[in-house]
Enzyme design. Structure first.
Site, PDB file in Angstrom:
ATOM      1  N   LYS A 241     -11.162  -0.732   6.797  1.00 26.91           N
ATOM      2  CA  LYS A 241      -9.925  -0.367   7.480  1.00 26.91           C
ATOM      3  C   LYS A 241     -10.303   0.217   8.835  1.00 26.91           C
ATOM      4  O   LYS A 241     -11.228   1.032   8.933  1.00 26.91           O
ATOM      5  CB  LYS A 241      -9.162   0.668   6.659  1.00 26.91           C
ATOM      6  CG  LYS A 241      -7.924   1.223   7.358  1.00 26.91           C
ATOM      7  CD  LYS A 241      -7.137   2.155   6.459  1.00 26.91           C
ATOM      8  CE  LYS A 241      -5.908   2.699   7.163  1.00 26.91           C
ATOM      9  NZ  LYS A 241      -5.015   3.446   6.265  1.00 26.91           N
TER      10      LYS A 241
ATOM     11  N   GLU B 140       0.861  -1.187   0.000  1.00 32.54           N
ATOM     12  CA  GLU B 140       0.000   0.000   0.000  1.00 32.54           C
ATOM     13  C   GLU B 140       0.892   1.230   0.000  1.00 32.54           C
ATOM     14  O   GLU B 140       1.564   1.512   0.997  1.00 32.54           O
ATOM     15  CB  GLU B 140      -0.927   0.005   1.216  1.00 32.54           C
ATOM     16  CG  GLU B 140      -1.785   1.262   1.326  1.00 32.54           C
ATOM     17  CD  GLU B 140      -2.520   1.364   2.651  1.00 32.54           C
ATOM     18  OE1 GLU B 140      -2.747   2.506   3.115  1.00 32.54           O
ATOM     19  OE2 GLU B 140      -2.869   0.313   3.227  1.00 32.54           O
TER      20      GLU B 140
ATOM     21  N   ARG C 115       1.115  10.440   0.275  1.00 36.00           N
ATOM     22  CA  ARG C 115       1.551  11.501   1.189  1.00 36.00           C
ATOM     23  C   ARG C 115       2.766  12.262   0.670  1.00 36.00           C
ATOM     24  O   ARG C 115       3.223  13.200   1.334  1.00 36.00           O
ATOM     25  CB  ARG C 115       1.895  10.902   2.559  1.00 36.00           C
ATOM     26  CG  ARG C 115       0.756  10.157   3.220  1.00 36.00           C
ATOM     27  CD  ARG C 115       1.180   9.597   4.557  1.00 36.00           C
ATOM     28  NE  ARG C 115       0.181   8.707   5.128  1.00 36.00           N
ATOM     29  CZ  ARG C 115       0.317   8.050   6.264  1.00 36.00           C
ATOM     30  NH1 ARG C 115       1.444   8.201   6.976  1.00 36.00           N
ATOM     31  NH2 ARG C 115      -0.618   7.254   6.711  1.00 36.00           N
TER      32      ARG C 115
END
Length: 208
Positions: free
Chosen positions: A129, A41, A45
């Site tokens: 999640k 993943e 960012r």
């Protein structure tokens, strides 16, 4: 609904990776595969995150590459265009869910409270999640909601390490966890790919 039931069952730990240098993306992915973790993943960012996803999708086809930290609807389409095979969001809104669904990709929407879990269940999701895991009650929280909300399964992420991962993986409503300890910043900076492969090997052997 494009939420694939297979996302939580591929590996015990989904590596959550922040790539600052585009040149590190492919070596990191290859190191994870070498250690037995064919999933990654990439968090959105950093400025090079989308290019990193594109590079991994092109050069490391044996890994399932996803885009994490989807916080704006436009990012879902951008990640899909870059070659992401799944999407992960830290939280959920109506517009964000629609944007992720519109890509046709499997995705894990984020939840941190019982109300948020119920909201996502009402929208047809069964795999979520749980973020930020430790700050939101950790394994004790997830264990306590399994009985009243048995339909939900989770990939908890946030504050998970080798010291507490077993607490999560032993729960009946946890399929896997997300973890950044497989790719520590110092190992990436030093380009110590063997060390990362070693962490991946240990993670791949974890019992679920």
């Amino acid at each position: 609904m494009t939420n694939s039931p297979s996302l939580l069952d591929r590996v015990p730990v989904i590596p959550v990776v922040v790539v600052d240098d585009l040149g590190d993306a492919v070596p990191v992915a290859r190191a994870l595969v070498a250690g037995g973790i064919p999933m990654i993943e990439l968090t959105l960012r950093t400025p090079c995150a989308l290019d990193a996803i594109k590079a991994i999708a092109s050069e490391v086809p044996e890994i399932c590459v996803g885009a994490g930290t989807i916080v704006e609807p436009v990012q879902a389409a951008q990640a899909a265009d870059a070659g992401a095979q799944f999407l992960v969001s830290p939280g959920s809104t109506e517009t964000l869910l629609k944007a992720m669904t519109d890509t046709g990709l499997p995705h894990l929407p984020g939840a941190a409270t019982v109300s948020e879990v119920l909201f996502l269940l009402e929208h047809g999701y069964r795999e979520l999640k749980f973020f930020p895991a430790e700050a939101s009650g950790g394994a004790k929280f997830l264990g306590s909601i399994n009985s009243p909300v048995p339909a939900a399964r989770f990939c908890p992420t946030g504050g998970i390490s080798t010291s507490n991962v077993d607490d999560y993986l032993s729960l009946p409503n946890v399929g896997c966890v997300g973890g950044s300890w497989l790719t520590p910043a110092d190992a990436v900076k030093q380009k110590d790919w063997d060390r990362i492969s070693g962490f991946a090997r240990e993670a791949a052997a974890l019992a679920r």
